[in-house]
Design a protein around this motif. Structure first.
Motif, PDB file in Angstrom:
ATOM      1  N   ASP A  82       0.844  -1.197   0.000  1.00 28.80           N
ATOM      2  CA  ASP A  82       0.000   0.000   0.000  1.00 28.80           C
ATOM      3  C   ASP A  82       0.878   1.246   0.000  1.00 28.80           C
ATOM      4  OD1 ASP A  82      -2.451  -1.364   0.053  1.00 28.80           O
ATOM      5  OD2 ASP A  82      -2.437  -1.477   2.238  1.00 28.80           O
ATOM      6  N   MET A  83       0.482   2.228  -0.798  1.00 28.65           N
ATOM      7  CA  MET A  83       1.254   3.456  -0.905  1.00 28.65           C
ATOM      8  C   MET A  83       1.009   4.349   0.303  1.00 28.65           C
ATOM      9  SD  MET A  83       1.185   6.419  -3.849  1.00 28.65           S
ATOM     10  CE  MET A  83       1.875   5.405  -5.139  1.00 28.65           C
ATOM     11  N   LEU A  84       2.082   4.913   0.808  1.00 30.86           N
ATOM     12  CA  LEU A  84       2.034   5.925   1.856  1.00 30.86           C
ATOM     13  C   LEU A  84       2.372   7.249   1.186  1.00 30.86           C
ATOM     14  CD1 LEU A  84       4.147   3.928   4.448  1.00 30.86           C
ATOM     15  CD2 LEU A  84       1.659   4.032   4.286  1.00 30.86           C
ATOM     16  N   VAL A  85       1.573   8.257   1.436  1.00 32.49           N
ATOM     17  CA  VAL A  85       1.763   9.552   0.793  1.00 32.49           C
ATOM     18  C   VAL A  85       2.125  10.579   1.863  1.00 32.49           C
ATOM     19  CG1 VAL A  85       0.687  11.328  -0.644  1.00 32.49           C
ATOM     20  CG2 VAL A  85       0.062   8.923  -0.970  1.00 32.49           C
ATOM     21  N   ALA A  86       3.161  11.340   1.594  1.00 38.14           N
ATOM     22  CA  ALA A  86       3.624  12.356   2.544  1.00 38.14           C
ATOM     23  C   ALA A  86       2.533  13.377   2.807  1.00 38.14           C
ATOM     24  CB  ALA A  86       4.866  13.049   2.001  1.00 38.14           C
ATOM     25  N   GLY A  87       2.450  13.819   4.041  1.00 34.65           N
ATOM     26  CA  GLY A  87       1.454  14.795   4.449  1.00 34.65           C
ATOM     27  C   GLY A  87       1.605  16.155   3.800  1.00 34.65           C
ATOM     28  N   VAL A  88       2.754  16.420   3.192  1.00 37.04           N
ATOM     29  CA  VAL A  88       2.961  17.724   2.558  1.00 37.04           C
ATOM     30  C   VAL A  88       2.212  17.852   1.231  1.00 37.04           C
ATOM     31  CG1 VAL A  88       5.197  18.081   3.670  1.00 37.04           C
ATOM     32  CG2 VAL A  88       5.104  17.018   1.410  1.00 37.04           C
ATOM     33  N   LEU A  89       1.707  16.731   0.688  1.00 31.98           N
ATOM     34  CA  LEU A  89       0.914  16.792  -0.542  1.00 31.98           C
ATOM     35  C   LEU A  89      -0.546  17.040  -0.189  1.00 31.98           C
ATOM     36  CD1 LEU A  89       2.401  13.845  -2.641  1.00 31.98           C
ATOM     37  CD2 LEU A  89       2.691  16.283  -3.033  1.00 31.98           C
ATOM     38  N   SER A  90      -1.130  18.058  -0.793  1.00 32.99           N
ATOM     39  CA  SER A  90      -2.533  18.395  -0.526  1.00 32.99           C
ATOM     40  C   SER A  90      -3.458  17.368  -1.175  1.00 32.99           C
ATOM     41  CB  SER A  90      -2.848  19.780  -1.078  1.00 32.99           C
ATOM     42  OG  SER A  90      -2.855  19.752  -2.499  1.00 32.99           O
ATOM     43  N   VAL A  91      -4.718  17.408  -0.787  1.00 27.48           N
ATOM     44  CA  VAL A  91      -5.725  16.533  -1.385  1.00 27.48           C
ATOM     45  C   VAL A  91      -5.793  16.779  -2.891  1.00 27.48           C
ATOM     46  CG1 VAL A  91      -8.199  16.028  -1.465  1.00 27.48           C
ATOM     47  CG2 VAL A  91      -7.064  16.341   0.738  1.00 27.48           C
ATOM     48  N   GLU A  92      -5.741  18.025  -3.309  1.00 30.37           N
ATOM     49  CA  GLU A  92      -5.798  18.363  -4.728  1.00 30.37           C
ATOM     50  C   GLU A  92      -4.598  17.784  -5.478  1.00 30.37           C
ATOM     51  OE1 GLU A  92      -6.103  20.731  -2.263  1.00 30.37           O
ATOM     52  OE2 GLU A  92      -8.272  20.990  -2.420  1.00 30.37           O
ATOM     53  N   GLU A  93      -3.415  17.893  -4.884  1.00 28.13           N
ATOM     54  CA  GLU A  93      -2.212  17.333  -5.522  1.00 28.13           C
ATOM     55  C   GLU A  93      -2.309  15.821  -5.619  1.00 28.13           C
ATOM     56  OE1 GLU A  93       1.199  20.541  -4.231  1.00 28.13           O
ATOM     57  OE2 GLU A  93       0.414  19.181  -2.679  1.00 28.13           O
ATOM     58  N   ARG A  94      -2.807  15.180  -4.575  1.00 30.14           N
ATOM     59  CA  ARG A  94      -2.963  13.725  -4.594  1.00 30.14           C
ATOM     60  C   ARG A  94      -3.920  13.290  -5.696  1.00 30.14           C
ATOM     61  NH1 ARG A  94      -2.546  11.563   1.493  1.00 30.14           N
ATOM     62  NH2 ARG A  94      -1.133  13.143   2.273  1.00 30.14           N
ATOM     63  N   LEU A  95      -5.052  13.997  -5.819  1.00 28.21           N
ATOM     64  CA  LEU A  95      -6.017  13.660  -6.862  1.00 28.21           C
ATOM     65  C   LEU A  95      -5.427  13.868  -8.252  1.00 28.21           C
ATOM     66  CD1 LEU A  95      -9.286  15.183  -5.350  1.00 28.21           C
ATOM     67  CD2 LEU A  95      -8.741  12.760  -5.622  1.00 28.21           C
ATOM     68  N   HIS A  96      -4.726  14.969  -8.438  1.00 28.29           N
ATOM     69  CA  HIS A  96      -4.105  15.273  -9.729  1.00 28.29           C
ATOM     70  C   HIS A  96      -3.081  14.199 -10.120  1.00 28.29           C
ATOM     71  CE1 HIS A  96      -2.617  17.680 -13.043  1.00 28.29           C
ATOM     72  NE2 HIS A  96      -1.393  17.487 -12.590  1.00 28.29           N
ATOM     73  N   LEU A  97      -2.338  13.696  -9.146  1.00 30.44           N
ATOM     74  CA  LEU A  97      -1.305  12.687  -9.410  1.00 30.44           C
ATOM     75  C   LEU A  97      -1.845  11.256  -9.376  1.00 30.44           C
ATOM     76  CD1 LEU A  97       1.500  14.276  -7.211  1.00 30.44           C
ATOM     77  CD2 LEU A  97       1.436  14.195  -9.723  1.00 30.44           C
ATOM     78  N   GLY A  98      -3.098  11.094  -8.993  1.00 34.05           N
ATOM     79  CA  GLY A  98      -3.681   9.750  -8.932  1.00 34.05           C
ATOM     80  C   GLY A  98      -3.188   8.952  -7.743  1.00 34.05           C
ATOM     81  N   LEU A  99      -2.942   9.620  -6.634  1.00 37.14           N
ATOM     82  CA  LEU A  99      -2.412   8.960  -5.438  1.00 37.14           C
ATOM     83  C   LEU A  99      -3.514   8.814  -4.401  1.00 37.14           C
ATOM     84  CD1 LEU A  99       0.881  11.005  -5.086  1.00 37.14           C
ATOM     85  CD2 LEU A  99       0.522   8.884  -6.343  1.00 37.14           C
ATOM     86  N   PRO A 100      -3.458   7.820  -3.569  1.00 39.95           N
ATOM     87  CA  PRO A 100      -2.463   6.753  -3.516  1.00 39.95           C
ATOM     88  C   PRO A 100      -2.763   5.655  -4.528  1.00 39.95           C
ATOM     89  CG  PRO A 100      -4.020   6.437  -1.734  1.00 39.95           C
ATOM     90  CD  PRO A 100      -4.427   7.695  -2.468  1.00 39.95           C
ATOM     91  N   ALA A 101      -1.785   4.824  -4.751  1.00 40.18           N
ATOM     92  CA  ALA A 101      -1.890   3.652  -5.612  1.00 40.18           C
ATOM     93  C   ALA A 101      -1.367   2.461  -4.819  1.00 40.18           C
ATOM     94  CB  ALA A 101      -1.082   3.860  -6.886  1.00 40.18           C
ATOM     95  N   LYS A 102      -1.375   1.300  -5.413  1.00 42.99           N
ATOM     96  CA  LYS A 102      -0.894   0.102  -4.737  1.00 42.99           C
ATOM     97  C   LYS A 102       0.062  -0.619  -5.674  1.00 42.99           C
ATOM     98  CE  LYS A 102      -2.682  -4.037  -2.406  1.00 42.99           C
ATOM     99  NZ  LYS A 102      -1.819  -3.969  -1.247  1.00 42.99           N
ATOM    100  N   LEU A 103       1.084  -1.255  -5.105  1.00 43.22           N
ATOM    101  CA  LEU A 103       1.966  -2.086  -5.909  1.00 43.22           C
ATOM    102  C   LEU A 103       1.166  -3.252  -6.480  1.00 43.22           C
ATOM    103  CD1 LEU A 103       5.125  -2.266  -3.597  1.00 43.22           C
ATOM    104  CD2 LEU A 103       4.844  -0.896  -5.665  1.00 43.22           C
ATOM    105  N   HIS A 104       1.598  -3.755  -7.611  1.00 48.69           N
ATOM    106  CA  HIS A 104       0.899  -4.882  -8.237  1.00 48.69           C
ATOM    107  C   HIS A 104       1.024  -6.162  -7.429  1.00 48.69           C
ATOM    108  CE1 HIS A 104      -0.222  -2.681 -11.791  1.00 48.69           C
ATOM    109  NE2 HIS A 104       1.009  -2.243 -11.915  1.00 48.69           N
ATOM    110  N   ARG A 105       2.059  -6.262  -6.643  1.00 46.06           N
ATOM    111  CA  ARG A 105       2.244  -7.431  -5.760  1.00 46.06           C
ATOM    112  C   ARG A 105       2.947  -6.973  -4.492  1.00 46.06           C
ATOM    113  NH1 ARG A 105       6.229  -9.042 -10.063  1.00 46.06           N
ATOM    114  NH2 ARG A 105       8.219  -8.401  -9.226  1.00 46.06           N
ATOM    115  N   SER A 106       2.783  -7.752  -3.446  1.00 45.57           N
ATOM    116  CA  SER A 106       3.442  -7.412  -2.180  1.00 45.57           C
ATOM    117  C   SER A 106       4.947  -7.483  -2.346  1.00 45.57           C
ATOM    118  CB  SER A 106       3.000  -8.375  -1.080  1.00 45.57           C
ATOM    119  OG  SER A 106       1.630  -8.214  -0.822  1.00 45.57           O
TER     120      SER A 106
END
Length: 70
Positions: free
Chosen positions: A27-51
């Motif tokens: 599971d992706m962890l996203v730094a708190g310095v990225l705003s909700v708008e930035e996360r949406l624009h970048l398509g975050l968070p995402a998940k790795l295809h496998r563990s």
């Protein structure tokens, strides 16, 4: 350049900058310095295809502890 290549390059850059990391199950962890708008624009968070493997998980844990921003 294919869209996949751009996505991989973007994720690599975000990872290197300490803006994203991954936990032990991929599971992706996203730094708190990225705003909700930035996360949406970048398509975050995402998940790795496998563990991640045990070795990769150790590396990701090291990087999380050293580099993940706020």
């Amino acid at each position: 350049m294919a869209k996949q290549d751009l996505t991989a390059d973007l994720l690599d850059a975000l990872f290197d900058a300490g803006l994203i990391s991954f936990d032990g199950v991929g599971d992706m962890l996203v730094a708190g310095v990225l705003s909700v708008e930035e996360r949406l624009h970048l398509g975050l968070p995402a998940k790795l295809h496998r563990s991640p493997s045990s070795k990769l998980d150790d590396y990701l844990e090291y990087r999380r502890n050293q580099n993940l921003l706020g």
